[in-house]
Design a protein around this motif. Structure first.
Motif, PDB file in Angstrom:
ATOM      1  N   LEU A 165      14.449  17.869  29.400  1.00  0.00           N
ATOM      2  CA  LEU A 165      13.804  16.709  30.032  1.00  0.00           C
ATOM      3  C   LEU A 165      14.571  15.415  29.770  1.00  0.00           C
ATOM      4  O   LEU A 165      14.694  14.575  30.665  1.00  0.00           O
ATOM      5  CB  LEU A 165      12.352  16.589  29.562  1.00  0.00           C
ATOM      6  CG  LEU A 165      11.391  17.599  30.202  1.00  0.00           C
ATOM      7  CD1 LEU A 165      10.088  17.684  29.410  1.00  0.00           C
ATOM      8  CD2 LEU A 165      11.123  17.248  31.657  1.00  0.00           C
ATOM      9  N   SER A 186       8.862  17.695  36.964  1.00  0.00           N
ATOM     10  CA  SER A 186       7.435  17.974  37.195  1.00  0.00           C
ATOM     11  C   SER A 186       7.038  19.357  36.677  1.00  0.00           C
ATOM     12  O   SER A 186       6.019  19.512  35.999  1.00  0.00           O
ATOM     13  CB  SER A 186       7.103  17.886  38.680  1.00  0.00           C
ATOM     14  OG  SER A 186       7.253  16.580  39.137  1.00  0.00           O
ATOM     15  N   GLU A 210       7.321  19.486  32.739  1.00  0.00           N
ATOM     16  CA  GLU A 210       6.236  18.764  32.073  1.00  0.00           C
ATOM     17  C   GLU A 210       4.991  19.638  32.007  1.00  0.00           C
ATOM     18  O   GLU A 210       4.309  19.689  30.982  1.00  0.00           O
ATOM     19  CB  GLU A 210       5.926  17.457  32.800  1.00  0.00           C
ATOM     20  CG  GLU A 210       6.955  16.377  32.596  1.00  0.00           C
ATOM     21  CD  GLU A 210       6.700  15.138  33.427  1.00  0.00           C
ATOM     22  OE1 GLU A 210       7.272  14.087  33.077  1.00  0.00           O
ATOM     23  OE2 GLU A 210       5.940  15.200  34.430  1.00  0.00           O
ATOM     24  N   TRP A 258       3.150  21.098  28.642  1.00  0.00           N
ATOM     25  CA  TRP A 258       1.719  20.952  28.356  1.00  0.00           C
ATOM     26  C   TRP A 258       1.118  22.318  28.008  1.00  0.00           C
ATOM     27  O   TRP A 258       0.363  22.445  27.039  1.00  0.00           O
ATOM     28  CB  TRP A 258       1.022  20.322  29.569  1.00  0.00           C
ATOM     29  CG  TRP A 258      -0.442  20.616  29.628  1.00  0.00           C
ATOM     30  CD1 TRP A 258      -1.403  20.214  28.736  1.00  0.00           C
ATOM     31  CD2 TRP A 258      -1.111  21.406  30.617  1.00  0.00           C
ATOM     32  NE1 TRP A 258      -2.631  20.713  29.118  1.00  0.00           N
ATOM     33  CE2 TRP A 258      -2.480  21.446  30.272  1.00  0.00           C
ATOM     34  CE3 TRP A 258      -0.693  22.070  31.759  1.00  0.00           C
ATOM     35  CZ2 TRP A 258      -3.421  22.123  31.032  1.00  0.00           C
ATOM     36  CZ3 TRP A 258      -1.634  22.744  32.516  1.00  0.00           C
ATOM     37  CH2 TRP A 258      -2.981  22.757  32.146  1.00  0.00           C
ATOM     38  N   VAL A 307       0.483  16.952  23.889  1.00  0.00           N
ATOM     39  CA  VAL A 307       1.821  16.624  24.397  1.00  0.00           C
ATOM     40  C   VAL A 307       2.402  15.428  23.685  1.00  0.00           C
ATOM     41  O   VAL A 307       1.896  14.534  23.287  1.00  0.00           O
ATOM     42  CB  VAL A 307       1.778  16.379  25.925  1.00  0.00           C
ATOM     43  CG1 VAL A 307       3.113  15.868  26.445  1.00  0.00           C
ATOM     44  CG2 VAL A 307       1.389  17.639  26.642  1.00  0.00           C
TER      45      VAL A 307
END
Length: 159
Positions: A115, A142, A145, A149, A159
């Motif tokens: 990321l 996207s 992420e 989570w 997170v």
């Protein structure tokens, strides 16, 4: 400024391709980690994690191909040797991981690095009006992420 045949600044596309090659090296390491934990996972969570890890490595393999093809689209050559991957990778290497929590922690640590790289590329590609690279990074971010989570939830962490 010299534009290439797809209408992007030639100098900036070289820089983006270099950054994408770094991402490619990290994704290859991530992919290998996922294969390893898929093969070696043990314990009561085996069935669920074995399937999840296969899902993740299949997705990572497709992303490796997308990154390499984007580098080619920008007019450069993708890295393709293990020596190059090892030299450029920041993603931690997992070896002989069979414990469920250690495997999921490796995924979290790997995604954290991916990321960071993707966000840096997203900024650079946005500044360069490189919509192709920008859209690819947005999609990757996207998805990762959400995976982050889920992995953190599995670890009973936020997170």
């Amino acid at each position: 400024m010299t534009l290439n045949s797809i209408g992007l600044d030639s100098e900036i596309t070289k820089e983006l391709a270099t950054d994408l090659n770094g991402l490619l090296a990290n994704f290859q390491t991530y992919y290998q980690n996922l294969r390893g934990i898929h093969w070696n996972i043990k314990g009561k969570a085996f069935f669920n994690l074995h399937i999840k890890f296969e899902e993740l490595y299949t997705d990572a393999n497709m992303k490796v191909d997308e990154i390499a093809e984007r580098i080619l689209t920008l007019g450069e050559t993708p890295l393709h040797t293990f020596a190059d991957y090892s030299k450029h990778a920041k993603v931690p290497v997992g070896k002989n991981i069979s414990v469920d929590t250690k495997a999921v922690e490796l995924i979290v640590d790997s995604l954290t690095e991916l990321l960071k790289l993707e966000r840096a590329i997203l900024v650079k590609s946005g500044d360069a009006n490189d919509e192709g690279t920008n859209a690819m990074m947005s999609g990757f971010i996207s998805e990762q992420e959400k995976t982050m989570w889920m992995m953190k939830a599995w670890l009973n962490e936020t997170v």
